[in-house]
Design a protein around this motif. Structure first.
Motif, short mmCIF file in Angstrom:
data_model
loop_
_atom_site.label_atom_id
_atom_site.label_comp_id
_atom_site.label_asym_id
_atom_site.label_seq_id
_atom_site.Cartn_x
_atom_site.Cartn_y
_atom_site.Cartn_z
N HIS A 112 0.87 -1.16 0.16
CA HIS A 112 0.12 -0.05 0.11
C HIS A 112 1.03 1.17 0.19
O HIS A 112 1.21 1.82 1.04
CB HIS A 112 -0.85 -0.08 1.25
N ASN A 113 1.19 1.69 -1.31
CA ASN A 113 1.93 2.92 -1.28
C ASN A 113 1.08 4.16 -0.83
O ASN A 113 -0.29 4.30 -1.22
CB ASN A 113 2.27 3.04 -2.78
N SER A 114 1.52 5.16 -0.13
CA SER A 114 0.72 6.32 0.25
C SER A 114 1.30 7.72 -0.36
O SER A 114 2.56 7.69 -0.75
CB SER A 114 0.82 6.20 1.85
N MET A 115 0.38 8.37 -0.30
CA MET A 115 0.75 9.91 -0.62
C MET A 115 1.29 10.28 0.57
O MET A 115 1.43 10.10 1.61
CB MET A 115 -0.24 10.61 -1.02
N THR A 116 2.28 11.44 0.38
CA THR A 116 2.86 12.11 1.74
C THR A 116 1.74 13.00 2.15
O THR A 116 1.87 13.36 3.52
CB THR A 116 3.98 12.85 1.35
N GLY A 117 0.81 13.45 1.52
CA GLY A 117 -0.44 14.24 1.77
C GLY A 117 -1.21 14.63 0.69
O GLY A 117 -1.03 13.96 -0.28
N LYS A 118 -2.37 15.09 1.12
CA LYS A 118 -3.26 15.47 0.32
C LYS A 118 -2.86 16.21 -0.80
O LYS A 118 -3.14 16.35 -2.29
CB LYS A 118 -4.72 15.87 0.76
N GLN A 119 -1.94 17.10 -0.58
CA GLN A 119 -1.23 18.13 -1.69
C GLN A 119 -0.57 17.26 -2.74
O GLN A 119 -0.64 17.99 -4.06
CB GLN A 119 -0.41 19.17 -1.14
N ASP A 120 -0.18 16.12 -2.53
CA ASP A 120 0.66 15.46 -3.71
C ASP A 120 -0.24 15.36 -4.95
O ASP A 120 0.28 15.36 -6.03
CB ASP A 120 0.73 14.03 -3.35
N LEU A 121 -1.77 15.50 -4.67
CA LEU A 121 -2.61 15.19 -5.90
C LEU A 121 -2.80 16.33 -6.67
O LEU A 121 -3.55 16.31 -7.67
CB LEU A 121 -3.81 14.29 -5.36
N LEU A 122 -2.70 17.39 -6.05
CA LEU A 122 -3.31 18.83 -6.49
C LEU A 122 -2.83 18.96 -7.94
O LEU A 122 -3.51 19.40 -8.92
CB LEU A 122 -3.05 19.82 -5.69
N PRO A 123 -1.37 18.82 -8.26
CA PRO A 123 -1.03 19.07 -9.57
C PRO A 123 -1.73 18.15 -10.76
O PRO A 123 -1.72 18.39 -11.88
CB PRO A 123 0.66 18.72 -9.60
N TYR A 124 -2.20 17.28 -10.26
CA TYR A 124 -2.91 16.13 -11.17
C TYR A 124 -4.36 16.34 -11.26
O TYR A 124 -5.21 15.76 -12.04
CB TYR A 124 -2.90 14.88 -10.99
N LEU A 125 -4.93 17.36 -10.56
CA LEU A 125 -6.59 17.23 -10.16
C LEU A 125 -6.77 18.64 -10.74
O LEU A 125 -6.29 19.72 -10.47
CB LEU A 125 -6.98 17.32 -8.59
N PRO A 126 -8.04 18.74 -11.67
CA PRO A 126 -8.66 19.98 -12.11
C PRO A 126 -9.04 21.09 -10.90
O PRO A 126 -9.36 20.26 -9.72
CB PRO A 126 -10.09 19.53 -12.86
N LYS A 127 -8.70 22.21 -10.82
CA LYS A 127 -8.76 23.11 -9.88
C LYS A 127 -10.08 23.09 -9.32
O LYS A 127 -10.34 23.18 -8.11
CB LYS A 127 -8.44 24.49 -10.45
N ALA A 143 -9.42 9.08 -9.42
CA ALA A 143 -8.98 7.90 -9.84
C ALA A 143 -8.12 8.56 -10.96
O ALA A 143 -6.64 7.96 -10.88
CB ALA A 143 -10.07 7.17 -10.61
N ARG A 144 -8.31 9.34 -11.95
CA ARG A 144 -7.38 9.86 -12.82
C ARG A 144 -6.12 10.46 -12.20
O ARG A 144 -5.08 10.22 -12.66
CB ARG A 144 -8.21 10.66 -13.80
N ALA A 145 -6.28 11.13 -11.27
CA ALA A 145 -5.23 12.16 -10.68
C ALA A 145 -4.52 11.00 -9.96
O ALA A 145 -3.09 11.41 -10.15
CB ALA A 145 -5.89 13.14 -9.85
N TYR A 146 -5.17 10.04 -9.33
CA TYR A 146 -4.10 9.12 -8.63
C TYR A 146 -3.21 8.40 -9.37
O TYR A 146 -2.14 8.32 -9.21
CB TYR A 146 -4.98 8.41 -7.68
N ASN A 147 -3.82 8.14 -10.73
CA ASN A 147 -3.05 7.15 -11.77
C ASN A 147 -1.89 7.98 -12.28
O ASN A 147 -0.75 7.55 -12.22
CB ASN A 147 -4.00 6.76 -12.70
N ASP A 148 -2.16 9.35 -12.36
CA ASP A 148 -1.16 10.08 -12.99
C ASP A 148 -0.02 10.22 -11.92
O ASP A 148 1.17 10.13 -12.00
CB ASP A 148 -1.69 11.45 -13.35
#
Lengths: 365, 365
Positions: free
Chosen positions: B14-29, B110-115
């Motif tokens: 189970h790989n984890s993000m370091t925090g929610k901010q990790d996903l922001l670059p991949y997520l529509p604003k 899902a899309r942001a996580y995969n990226d």
């Protein structure tokens, strides 16, 4: 061992009414119309059994009527040919009254059924022993019914449907267990109502598509209830209580026991009332009936499963007469070691139901 | 056999993000605020794990951050010490996005996580192989995501949560299987979302009371899905499809296989598309991971269960790192015969995921 000791007890025989009118003398008049119109009222199943009927055609009495609706015919057709001393009666088409939305309706039907059962089948032959039907959705009314029928000498257990909106370990059901324990009666559950009436879907992911798929998966509800009963400490609170899981198979038990015991090591701070491993409560309090018995290609596997379960006193033979998936006692369990066979076919039910003598006069047709 | 063949593959890390901010670059604003406020948004569990946390404290990277959030630390702390060649990554705290009511939200997460996964862990080391997260509640969007990520060379399977409002054999999910089969990707399910988000209760009789009880009973959802996949003919329709049941145990399989095969004899007119016994579809298409492995008191029983399952190619080792109920590969499966152990620890995953060579350069930290 006495010559008069029973040699075979069938712990799941579905006695039927000849028709809805049978219940009318026992039912308050206000409910006659609803009963005649809706019956037990907990809804249909998954489009039937396909090409054949749920009941065996050859179980129809020679005098007419539905299968297993004539106590004398059931003796001639089923008990006598196989040498079955006692049949534990479990009812037919009525078990799911706990899943009717109106608890008053469920209560009066259960009460009428129990009176009808006592007046007909239990008087027809000492070979028949009854199960007190209760409406588990109204636990206080269920307790009253156990109080009312518990003293009847031929009622040997309490029965309720396994379909439920709540898991049976939860506190709302504890008054039922208190009453059953006080009367020395096991509490039995019977399947077939999963996903019917106002029960939830029969899987954690909704409804199966067809009867075949639905029937395959019924035991997951049994696993859920057994898990709940143990985790909630029911058997610490009611140490004399026995719980009978009818017609749900048993080859799932090793998996469940192992998983519960493994998790108990890491998580027992959540269940501080448990004083021993979960599997020990299961071995001490749960009994299971054989039909529909699992039939591995290699018969030795069944013996291995029974060894894994590790409780020779836990399994009781049942035929499920007159249903389509009937298990013939001459065929079932042939590969099992002799002493365990005897326990399964007779001793375990003798002990649970207190049936240490063969039925007396009136037992023949 | 080549010296360069992997000797151990861990199929559930189970790989984890370091925090929610990790996903922001991949997520529509437009979704940033919701993601930061609600995260994956599928709701809480059953009051945690009691005295300890779900994740191992020693899995926290020495440089700080949540457990298993640093790819290099996971290599040093987990893969290298046990000689694990590859880790199949399964994500953390995000699998249940299929159970958020808003399918658009589930799709973009899902899309942001995969990226993010492709940009971070899959670039950090060739030891890491990814699972394409999909939102199974929007099968058409899931298909688009499989099309988008399927060609990525380090994505080795599709993954979705096992919590669902519908059984996975049902027709709405078939486009997912069609796409996965076309890309040569197995479809994996992972538990832990049972009864969460907008899934139904995790048993046919409602909600368990505590995490312990809930965790004990998770495999019934796996049984339900496997039953559904077979009965609905998914493996006739998609003959190359493999389905991976992660972290659900496997000792329940003999029971399910026997019950399905027995019922098939009497009820196969309901499933005329099946051309062989249900157990044969299970052996041909279902793979299961070991953790949490069942631990009978008598270790020989585990070998018997594996023999009953009868498919040496069906089981793959998994550790569930960094979760509390981690299975140490040096301890698990010690009683199993050598050839089967090798299949479980390496060969079955090598074959399924096409990992016939040890990871190349860059595999060390």
């Amino acid at each position: 061992m006495s010559d008069n000791r029973p040699t075979m007890i069938d712990t799941d025989v579905h006695n039927s009414m000849t028709g809805k009118q049978d219940l009318l003398p026992y039912l308050p008049k206000a409910y006659h119309q609803a009963w005649l119109a809706y019956g037990a009222g907990y809804g249909g199943s998954y489009l039937g059994t396909g090409a054949h009927s749920v009941t065996r055609r050859d179980a129809r009495p020679d005098g007419g009527g539905p299968p297993a609706s004539d106590p004398n015919y059931v003796i001639r057709h089923h008990l006598a040919p196989y040498g079955i001393d006692y049949a534990i009666l479990t009812g037919s088409g009525i078990l799911g009254i706990s899943l009717v939305s109106d608890p008053d309706y469920g209560n009066v039907i259960a009460r009428a059924y129990n009176d009808w059962l006592a007046d007909t089948w239990l008087k027809a032959s000492p070979r028949y022993k009854g199960s007190i039907l209760i409406n588990h959705s109204d636990p206080q009314a269920a307790v009253q019914e156990i109080e009312r029928m518990g003293p009847h000498p031929d009622m040997v257990q309490v029965i309720m449907c396994s379909g439920s909106r709540n898991l049976f370990g939860q506190r709302m059901f504890h008054p039922i267990y208190e009453a059953a324990e006080r009367h020395g009666l096991p509490v039995a559950i019977h399947p077939g109502t999963e996903g019917r009436g106002n029960a939830g879907p029969p899987t954690p992911s909704g409804h199966p598509t067809r009867y075949f798929e639905w029937h395959n998966i019924i035991p997951i509800n049994y696993m859920s209830h057994v898990n709940s009963l143990v985790c909630e400490g029911v058997f610490e609170k009611f140490p004399e209580l026995k719980f009978v899981a009818i017609e749900g198979g048993f080859a799932w038990l090793p998996h469940l026991m192992w998983r519960m015991d493994k998790n108990y090591k890491g998580l027992r701070d959540q269940v501080p009332w448990l004083k021993c491993k979960p599997s020990e409560y299961i071995r001490g309090h749960i009994l299971l009936t054989t039909q529909p018995i699992e039939e591995p290609d290699d018969p030795a596997h069944l013996g291995q499963i029974l060894d894994m379960i590790g409780g020779d006193h836990m399994i009781m033979y049942s035929s499920d007469y007159p249903h389509w998936d009937f298990d013939n006692p001459k065929v079932a369990l042939r590969s099992i070691r002799r002493e365990l066979r005897q326990r399964i076919f007779a001793d375990n039910a003798i002990q649970l139901y207190g049936l240490s003598e063969k039925p007396g006069e009136g037992a023949s047709v």
